[in-house]
Write a protein that holds these residues in place. Structure first.
Motif, PDB file in Angstrom:
ATOM      1  N   LEU A 138       9.915 -13.648  -3.396  1.00 21.83           N
ATOM      2  CA  LEU A 138       8.502 -13.660  -3.772  1.00 21.83           C
ATOM      3  C   LEU A 138       7.670 -12.883  -2.753  1.00 21.83           C
ATOM      4  CD1 LEU A 138       6.064 -14.783  -5.380  1.00 21.83           C
ATOM      5  CD2 LEU A 138       6.211 -16.843  -3.978  1.00 21.83           C
ATOM      6  N   GLY A 139       7.896 -13.163  -1.477  1.00 24.38           N
ATOM      7  CA  GLY A 139       7.128 -12.495  -0.440  1.00 24.38           C
ATOM      8  C   GLY A 139       7.312 -10.993  -0.424  1.00 24.38           C
ATOM      9  N   ARG A 140       8.553 -10.545  -0.613  1.00 27.44           N
ATOM     10  CA  ARG A 140       8.808  -9.106  -0.572  1.00 27.44           C
ATOM     11  C   ARG A 140       8.174  -8.398  -1.763  1.00 27.44           C
ATOM     12  NH1 ARG A 140      11.855  -6.514   2.605  1.00 27.44           N
ATOM     13  NH2 ARG A 140      12.948  -5.258   1.051  1.00 27.44           N
ATOM     14  N   ALA A 167       0.268  -4.058  -0.977  1.00 29.46           N
ATOM     15  CA  ALA A 167       0.180  -2.964  -0.003  1.00 29.46           C
ATOM     16  C   ALA A 167      -0.962  -1.993  -0.298  1.00 29.46           C
ATOM     17  CB  ALA A 167       1.511  -2.223   0.088  1.00 29.46           C
ATOM     18  N   PRO A 168      -1.197  -1.610  -1.562  1.00 28.87           N
ATOM     19  CA  PRO A 168      -2.303  -0.676  -1.823  1.00 28.87           C
ATOM     20  C   PRO A 168      -3.672  -1.223  -1.433  1.00 28.87           C
ATOM     21  CG  PRO A 168      -0.793  -0.724  -3.683  1.00 28.87           C
ATOM     22  CD  PRO A 168      -0.400  -1.865  -2.785  1.00 28.87           C
ATOM     23  N   GLU A 169      -3.785  -2.549  -1.315  1.00 25.41           N
ATOM     24  CA  GLU A 169      -5.050  -3.170  -0.918  1.00 25.41           C
ATOM     25  C   GLU A 169      -5.154  -3.356   0.596  1.00 25.41           C
ATOM     26  OE1 GLU A 169      -6.404  -6.516  -3.318  1.00 25.41           O
ATOM     27  OE2 GLU A 169      -4.680  -6.205  -4.630  1.00 25.41           O
ATOM     28  N   GLY A 170      -4.126  -2.970   1.328  1.00 21.45           N
ATOM     29  CA  GLY A 170      -4.141  -3.129   2.771  1.00 21.45           C
ATOM     30  C   GLY A 170      -3.815  -4.530   3.242  1.00 21.45           C
ATOM     31  N   SER A 230       1.709  -5.836  10.139  1.00 23.07           N
ATOM     32  CA  SER A 230       0.798  -4.748   9.802  1.00 23.07           C
ATOM     33  C   SER A 230       1.276  -4.075   8.517  1.00 23.07           C
ATOM     34  CB  SER A 230       0.786  -3.716  10.933  1.00 23.07           C
ATOM     35  OG  SER A 230       2.009  -2.987  10.958  1.00 23.07           O
ATOM     36  N   PRO A 231       0.488  -3.170   7.960  1.00 29.22           N
ATOM     37  CA  PRO A 231       0.964  -2.435   6.783  1.00 29.22           C
ATOM     38  C   PRO A 231       2.290  -1.722   7.026  1.00 29.22           C
ATOM     39  CG  PRO A 231      -1.396  -2.150   7.005  1.00 29.22           C
ATOM     40  CD  PRO A 231      -0.933  -2.882   8.241  1.00 29.22           C
ATOM     41  N   ALA A 232       2.564  -1.345   8.270  1.00 27.41           N
ATOM     42  CA  ALA A 232       3.820  -0.649   8.580  1.00 27.41           C
ATOM     43  C   ALA A 232       5.021  -1.580   8.498  1.00 27.41           C
ATOM     44  CB  ALA A 232       3.748  -0.024   9.968  1.00 27.41           C
ATOM     45  N   THR A 233       4.802  -2.888   8.655  1.00 24.62           N
ATOM     46  CA  THR A 233       5.915  -3.845   8.662  1.00 24.62           C
ATOM     47  C   THR A 233       5.861  -4.809   7.484  1.00 24.62           C
ATOM     48  OG1 THR A 233       4.695  -5.374  10.112  1.00 24.62           O
ATOM     49  CG2 THR A 233       6.152  -3.749  11.162  1.00 24.62           C
ATOM     50  N   THR A 234       4.933  -4.601   6.558  1.00 24.63           N
ATOM     51  CA  THR A 234       4.812  -5.521   5.432  1.00 24.63           C
ATOM     52  C   THR A 234       6.123  -5.624   4.661  1.00 24.63           C
ATOM     53  OG1 THR A 234       3.393  -6.181   3.572  1.00 24.63           O
ATOM     54  CG2 THR A 234       3.981  -3.847   3.724  1.00 24.63           C
ATOM     55  N   GLY A 235       6.437  -6.836   4.207  1.00 24.03           N
ATOM     56  CA  GLY A 235       7.710  -7.097   3.542  1.00 24.03           C
ATOM     57  C   GLY A 235       8.827  -7.471   4.493  1.00 24.03           C
TER      58      GLY A 235
END
Length: 216
Positions: free
Chosen positions: A148-150, A157-160, A199-204
């Motif tokens: 679910l989280g991934r 992600a597109p929303e930051g 951060s957005p770079a490490t999301t997921g």
């Protein structure tokens, strides 16, 4: 900085709650009991309870939403005669649906924050590559929370908005038992550091409390 933590009345959740309070953060904790101080009532399995909390929060901006509430219903169950169907339903209602409902209802608050973050407390027992057997309900529900989280990370992600999934360690709590490797303070400190680094770079990401990348 405003933080909301589900299941903040005991164990790792309380340790995180207390730590953030000591840092001067604006922290909202939830538990199933009636409101008390900074604790708000929330039954994560009940959509109506989520709607009430969301309504009370109004236009609050949540910088960090920590989905911590969880149960381990099948501890000690045996394959031959254990794991009743209602136990499966209860486990998934809290550990999976409860996480989704929390995020769904509070997402408007996270969107109001600049670069909002969502942290999901899963477990190393969610890993497909670490499968020693047993605890089928807990393992399956935590694996579902990881999935679910991934997927939420991709959608948000597109929303930051960044989403991280975390193994809190084997912790000395009612769930982890007295033989566990670390205490709640150690787990909380590590998790808080991980959330700060999200951060957005490490999301997921799927990470351990001490900063290791965990295999899926």
């Amino acid at each position: 900085m405003t933080i909301l933590i589900t299941g903040a009345n005991r164990g790792i959740g309380k340790a995180m709650f207390d730590s953030y309070i000591s840092q001067g953060a604006d922290v909202i904790g939830t538990h199933r009991a009636p409101d008390a101080g900074a604790m708000r009532q929330l039954d994560v399995t009940d959509p109506a309870s989520h709607a009430v909390l969301a309504g009370r929060l109004g236009d609050t901006a949540i910088d960090l939403l920590i989905c911590n509430a969880g149960i381990y219903p099948d501890k000690g169950q045996t394959l031959n005669d254990g794991y009743p169907a209602e136990m499966w339903a209860d486990g998934f209602a809290t550990n999976v649906t409860g996480v989704f409902l929390t995020i769904q209802h509070l997402l408007p608050c996270v969107r109001r924050a600049q670069a909002g973050k969502i942290a999901i407390i899963s477990s190393q027992m969610a890993s497909d590559t670490r499968a020693p057997g047993g605890s089928y309900i807990y393992r399956a529900s935590k694996a579902a929370a990881l999935n679910l989280g991934r997927n939420l990370a991709s959608d948000l992600a597109p929303e930051g908005i960044s989403v991280g999934i975390y193994h809190p360690g084997w912790v000395r709590t009612d769930m982890g038992g007295d033989a566990a490797a670390i205490d709640t303070g150690q787990s909380a400190r590590g998790l808080i550091a991980r959330f700060a680094a999200l951060s957005p770079a490490t999301t997921g990401c799927f990470e351990t409390f001490d900063g290791q990348v965990h295999p899926y």
